[in-house]
Design an enzyme around this catalytic site. Structure first.
Site, PDB file in Angstrom:
ATOM      1  N   LYS A  74      71.804  54.632  13.857  1.00 16.27           N
ATOM      2  CA  LYS A  74      73.044  54.330  14.589  1.00 16.27           C
ATOM      3  C   LYS A  74      74.072  55.441  14.412  1.00 16.27           C
ATOM      4  O   LYS A  74      74.711  55.861  15.359  1.00 16.27           O
ATOM      5  CB  LYS A  74      73.661  52.995  14.118  1.00 16.27           C
ATOM      6  CG  LYS A  74      72.986  51.769  14.725  1.00 16.27           C
ATOM      7  CD  LYS A  74      73.854  50.514  14.626  1.00 16.27           C
ATOM      8  CE  LYS A  74      74.197  50.127  13.210  1.00 16.27           C
ATOM      9  NZ  LYS A  74      73.010  49.836  12.379  1.00 16.27           N
ATOM     10  N   LYS A  78      79.750  44.151   5.950  1.00 12.24           N
ATOM     11  CA  LYS A  78      78.780  43.184   6.472  1.00 12.24           C
ATOM     12  C   LYS A  78      79.248  41.740   6.265  1.00 12.24           C
ATOM     13  O   LYS A  78      79.043  40.880   7.126  1.00 12.24           O
ATOM     14  CB  LYS A  78      77.422  43.380   5.801  1.00 12.24           C
ATOM     15  CG  LYS A  78      76.898  44.799   5.871  1.00 12.24           C
ATOM     16  CD  LYS A  78      76.658  45.252   7.283  1.00 12.24           C
ATOM     17  CE  LYS A  78      75.936  46.604   7.269  1.00 12.24           C
ATOM     18  NZ  LYS A  78      75.676  47.116   8.604  1.00 12.24           N
ATOM     19  N   HIS A 134      76.353  44.010  15.404  1.00 10.39           N
ATOM     20  CA  HIS A 134      75.903  45.137  14.578  1.00 10.39           C
ATOM     21  C   HIS A 134      75.625  46.323  15.504  1.00 10.39           C
ATOM     22  O   HIS A 134      74.478  46.710  15.707  1.00 10.39           O
ATOM     23  CB  HIS A 134      74.631  44.707  13.824  1.00 10.39           C
ATOM     24  CG  HIS A 134      74.232  45.631  12.724  1.00 10.39           C
ATOM     25  ND1 HIS A 134      72.946  45.664  12.229  1.00 10.39           N
ATOM     26  CD2 HIS A 134      74.922  46.534  12.004  1.00 10.39           C
ATOM     27  CE1 HIS A 134      72.866  46.554  11.262  1.00 10.39           C
ATOM     28  NE2 HIS A 134      74.049  47.097  11.103  1.00 10.39           N
ATOM     29  N   SER A 183      69.653  48.368  10.241  1.00 15.00           N
ATOM     30  CA  SER A 183      70.162  49.344   9.280  1.00 15.00           C
ATOM     31  C   SER A 183      69.185  50.500   9.113  1.00 15.00           C
ATOM     32  O   SER A 183      67.970  50.298   9.073  1.00 15.00           O
ATOM     33  CB  SER A 183      70.363  48.673   7.925  1.00 15.00           C
ATOM     34  OG  SER A 183      71.297  47.632   8.032  1.00 15.00           O
ATOM     35  N   TYR A 221      77.092  47.573  -5.364  1.00 11.74           N
ATOM     36  CA  TYR A 221      76.560  48.437  -4.305  1.00 11.74           C
ATOM     37  C   TYR A 221      77.066  48.076  -2.902  1.00 11.74           C
ATOM     38  O   TYR A 221      76.954  46.919  -2.468  1.00 11.74           O
ATOM     39  CB  TYR A 221      75.018  48.408  -4.281  1.00 11.74           C
ATOM     40  CG  TYR A 221      74.540  49.178  -3.081  1.00 11.74           C
ATOM     41  CD1 TYR A 221      74.504  50.563  -3.109  1.00 11.74           C
ATOM     42  CD2 TYR A 221      74.264  48.540  -1.877  1.00 11.74           C
ATOM     43  CE1 TYR A 221      74.190  51.287  -1.987  1.00 11.74           C
ATOM     44  CE2 TYR A 221      73.951  49.259  -0.739  1.00 11.74           C
ATOM     45  CZ  TYR A 221      73.917  50.639  -0.799  1.00 11.74           C
ATOM     46  OH  TYR A 221      73.628  51.349   0.321  1.00 11.74           O
ATOM     47  N   ASP A 237      78.641  51.386  13.397  1.00 14.62           N
ATOM     48  CA  ASP A 237      77.936  50.257  12.769  1.00 14.62           C
ATOM     49  C   ASP A 237      78.312  48.889  13.329  1.00 14.62           C
ATOM     50  O   ASP A 237      77.446  48.039  13.474  1.00 14.62           O
ATOM     51  CB  ASP A 237      78.209  50.278  11.257  1.00 14.62           C
ATOM     52  CG  ASP A 237      77.253  49.405  10.455  1.00 14.62           C
ATOM     53  OD1 ASP A 237      76.069  49.317  10.831  1.00 14.62           O
ATOM     54  OD2 ASP A 237      77.688  48.810   9.457  1.00 14.62           O
ATOM     55  N   ARG A 258      74.151  56.954  -0.031  1.00 10.83           N
ATOM     56  CA  ARG A 258      75.128  56.823   1.052  1.00 10.83           C
ATOM     57  C   ARG A 258      76.274  57.808   0.920  1.00 10.83           C
ATOM     58  O   ARG A 258      76.565  58.315  -0.164  1.00 10.83           O
ATOM     59  CB  ARG A 258      75.707  55.390   1.013  1.00 10.83           C
ATOM     60  CG  ARG A 258      74.686  54.301   1.296  1.00 10.83           C
ATOM     61  CD  ARG A 258      74.536  54.065   2.763  1.00 10.83           C
ATOM     62  NE  ARG A 258      73.411  53.193   3.093  1.00 10.83           N
ATOM     63  CZ  ARG A 258      73.290  52.610   4.291  1.00 10.83           C
ATOM     64  NH1 ARG A 258      74.195  52.775   5.223  1.00 10.83           N
ATOM     65  NH2 ARG A 258      72.231  51.862   4.551  1.00 10.83           N
ATOM     66  N   ARG A 283      71.374  46.332  -0.113  1.00 12.78           N
ATOM     67  CA  ARG A 283      71.696  44.930   0.119  1.00 12.78           C
ATOM     68  C   ARG A 283      70.538  44.067  -0.370  1.00 12.78           C
ATOM     69  O   ARG A 283      69.387  44.472  -0.366  1.00 12.78           O
ATOM     70  CB  ARG A 283      71.913  44.661   1.614  1.00 12.78           C
ATOM     71  CG  ARG A 283      73.267  45.134   2.124  1.00 12.78           C
ATOM     72  CD  ARG A 283      73.458  44.796   3.583  1.00 12.78           C
ATOM     73  NE  ARG A 283      72.594  45.565   4.443  1.00 12.78           N
ATOM     74  CZ  ARG A 283      71.475  45.129   4.998  1.00 12.78           C
ATOM     75  NH1 ARG A 283      71.092  43.879   4.832  1.00 12.78           N
ATOM     76  NH2 ARG A 283      70.754  45.924   5.750  1.00 12.78           N
ATOM     77  N   CYS A 303      68.339  52.915  11.135  1.00  7.42           N
ATOM     78  CA  CYS A 303      67.510  53.275  12.297  1.00  7.42           C
ATOM     79  C   CYS A 303      68.223  54.296  13.186  1.00  7.42           C
ATOM     80  O   CYS A 303      67.875  54.453  14.351  1.00  7.42           O
ATOM     81  CB  CYS A 303      67.163  52.039  13.123  1.00  7.42           C
ATOM     82  SG  CYS A 303      65.916  51.010  12.359  1.00  7.42           S
TER      83      CYS A 303
HETATM   84  O1  SAT Z   1      74.789  48.636   2.611  1.00  2.00           O
HETATM   85  S1  SAT Z   1      75.307  48.317   3.949  1.00  2.00           S
HETATM   86  O2  SAT Z   1      74.995  46.934   4.280  1.00  2.00           O
HETATM   87  O3  SAT Z   1      76.742  48.505   3.982  1.00  2.00           O
HETATM   88  C1  SAT Z   1      74.627  49.350   5.092  1.00  2.00           C
HETATM   89  C2  SAT Z   1      73.558  48.743   5.914  1.00  2.00           C
HETATM   90  O4  SAT Z   1      72.614  48.170   5.390  1.00  2.00           O
HETATM   91  O5  SAT Z   1      73.650  48.834   7.152  1.00  2.00           O
HETATM   92 MN    MN Z   2      74.603  48.493   9.488  1.00  2.08          MN
END
Ligand code: SAT
Ligand code: MN
Length: 593
Positions: free
Chosen positions: A255, A209, A229, A251, A200, A280, A374, A72, A253
């Site tokens: 989850k 998001k 979140h 993000s 991405y 998430d 990912r 991101r 960490c």
């Molecule tokens: O790339 S994403 O935003 O979907 C995943 C994340 O940063 O939590």
């Molecule tokens: Mn996330």
């Protein structure tokens, strides 16, 4: 052209966007397997996807994004509201008229020679009172195939929408993946998202998001619910009762790992079990009985690959064994499978790394997988997916947990005194940054409720919304609010707590607190466990009593320094800072004296 709906608001908007981007062809995603299979084949023929070993990883594919497009981009993410104040001091802001003009200039004619895919999708089970519809236009098959995993897509969604105008418009244009012209723009007042020059994950899977957090947090503010979140897990005790916990972490960490936790042996033997509802995002609203209920609006997991292994998260790994898309991991050419750092101790020698170059994992200094590589896996694949996953009414929440990565300061767990104090605890969250967003890694930054990059309006209004939700709840029925920190380190940089499955020991204490079954020590920051109430059975060798005492300790001098950081952060919000939070900060200061 034939649309999948008669909804005039939908048709008009799509026709307008066709005029703008000028695709060669327009294809509605109807959700049929034949259509998806044809798209997979097409993507493989152009090299956008590579089909992996059908015996070892049936239905699985590998994709590589452009090297400049792997996370991101918070610096290029904008909240476009009429005034800058509505977006607040923590968001990038652009005036809507200016943003539309700039984005339309970038998007204009960009689908020439390409196909426009129209993806109708539902965030949440189709037809649930929690759920919301979105339509994403994209010129990327990769996006289509990811959205099909991450959301509910197809005809049924348009039927559920009917002729309503309550749906989120999303336009994604790959353009040239030019990072100088990359923009991720949310227009919460128009229910609109425009994303250009990226391919991405969180930048382009607009249901995630952009919609389910940025737009939805704004909708929740206006409509009296919350988009957070947060993962959702169900903790089942030996009597078969399940209590649900929502937990917010930044993000990357952990989850996904917490949501799919496997209990330590002793707990497993007694009959404890963790059920994953979501990893998430939570959409939360008050139910008919006055309790808060949550759904997971997603339908799959977009998890971080590196570090995922049979020990850290066997459930996530199992979920990726079929019908999964891997992004930016290493490609093992010997058996046409995938590999990433932390999967096992046996990296492939004959492989292609995430950038697309030949790679020998045994000898190379380079990483095989990008740190933010990912996996996109269907929720149904997860062995511990909750039987309540599809429940349109959601699950009742007993506890809300905030947490971040802090080497020092925050103890393993503490409980807030009440709802408002809990909102304060969430608002002062801070965490070391990770590879999930472009930029420096390991720097401590404020990340209130783990929503810093995802709040679609002024964070001060968002906090006030939390306070207001609390006012509507009977304190007996309101979830209890906690903070955890799995990441405390000693002075040599070693983690003091084993984490992963052993985090259940902390969840057990949390649920006991909710049930009023265990006492606690009151400290300046809230209630901290008595050391004897954290069960160390089976990990006595790993965590000594002294170590446990250390991670449960509250160092008032460190907190004094933290207060200065909080004040500096709060100052950004000027008069908009809720009085409740100002008062909570004063209380903390007084407690520390
Ligand atoms: O790339 S994403 O935003 O979907 C995943 C994340 O940063 O939590
Ligand atoms: Mn996330």
């Amino acid at each position: 052209m034939k649309h999948l709906t008669q909804n005039k608001t939908v048709i008009d908007w799509i026709e307008e966007k066709i005029e703008l981007v000028k695709p060669d062809e327009v294809v509605w995603i109807d959700g049929s397997e034949e259509q998806l299979e044809a798209l997979r084949k097409e993507a493989c023929s152009t090299g956008e996807l590579e089909k992996l070993n059908e015996e070892l990883l049936p239905g699985c594919y590998l994709h590589r994004t452009a090297v400049n497009d792997v996370a991101r981009v918070e610096g290029r993410t904008f909240i476009c509201t009429e005034t800058k104040e509505e977006a607040g001091p923590t968001n990038n802001w652009m005036a809507p008229a200016e943003a539309y003009e700039m984005l339309y200039d970038i998007a204009r004619d960009s689908y020439k020679g390409r196909t426009m895919y129209v993806i109708p999708y539902s965030m949440g089970p189709v037809g649930s009172p929690f759920s919301k519809v979105g339509i994403e236009l994209t010129d990327s098959i990769y996006v289509v195939l990811n959205m099909v995993i991450m959301t509910r897509t197809g005809k049924a969604v348009m039927e559920a929408l009917g002729d309503s105008n309550d749906w989120v418009r999303g336009l994604h244009c790959k353009c040239d993946i030019d990072d100088e012209k990359r923009y991720i723009c949310q227009f919460p007042q128009d229910n609109t998202i425009i994303s250009v020059n990226s391919g991405y994950g969180g930048n382009v899977l607009l249901g995630k998001k952009c919609f389910a957090l940025r737009i939805a947090s704004y909708q929740g503010w206006k409509e009296n619910w919350q988009a957070e979140h947060m993962l959702i897990l169900g903790l089942e005790n030996p009597q078969g009762e399940v209590k649900y916990i929502c937990a917010a972490f930044p993000s990357a960490c952990g989850k996904t790992n917490l949501a799919m936790l496997i209990p330590p042996e002793g707990y497993k033997a007694k009959g404890y079990k963790v059920w994953c509802v979501g990893d998430d995002i939570s959409w939360i609203r008050k139910g008919p009985d006055g309790r808060l209920y949550a759904i997971n609006p997603e339908n799959g997991f977009f998890g971080v690959a590196p570090g995922t292994n049979v020990k850290s998260n066997p459930n996530a790994l199992a979920a990726t064994m079929k019908n999964t898309i891997f992004t930016n991991v290493a490609h093992n050419l010997d058996n046409n499978t995938v590999w990433w750092e932390g999967l096992d101790k046996n990296p492939p020698e004959n492989a292609i790394e995430w950038k697309g170059n030949p790679w020998n994992g045994k000898t190379s200094e380079e990483k095989g997988a990008h740190p933010n590589s990912r996996l996109t896996a269907p929720a149904v694949n997860c062995p511990c997916i909750s039987p309540e996953f599809e429940n349109p009414a959601g699950v009742p929440i007993s506890a809300i947990v905030f947490g971040g990565r802090r080497a020092k300061l925050a103890p393993l767990v503490y409980q807030s005194r009440d709802w408002n104090h809990g909102v304060f605890v969430g608002s002062i969250m801070a965490s070391e940054t990770t590879a999930a967003a472009a930029g420096a890694v390991g720097v401590v930054r404020r990340d209130p409720m783990a929503m810093l990059p995802f709040c679609g309006y002024n964070m001060a209004d968002y906090w006030q919304h939390w306070v207001n939700i609390g006012k509507t709840l009977d304190p007996e029925k309101a979830p209890k609010i906690f903070n955890v920190n799995w990441f405390r380190k000693d002075d040599d940089g070693n983690f003091l707590w084993p984490g992963f499955g052993d985090n259940l020991r902390v969840l057990e204490w949390i649920i006991k607190r909710c049930d009023g079954k265990v006492d606690a020590d009151e400290t300046a920051i809230g209630y901290v466990p008595k050391a004897e109430d954290i069960n160390l059975e089976g990990i006595e060798d790993e965590v000594s009593d002294a170590q446990l005492k250390e991670i449960l300790s509250v160092d008032n001098s460190l907190w004094d320094a933290e207060v200065a950081g909080i004040e500096e952060f709060y100052a950004k919000f000027g008069d908009k800072l809720p009085a409740t939070l100002k008062n909570e900060l004063e209380t903390l200061k007084a407690n520390l004296k």
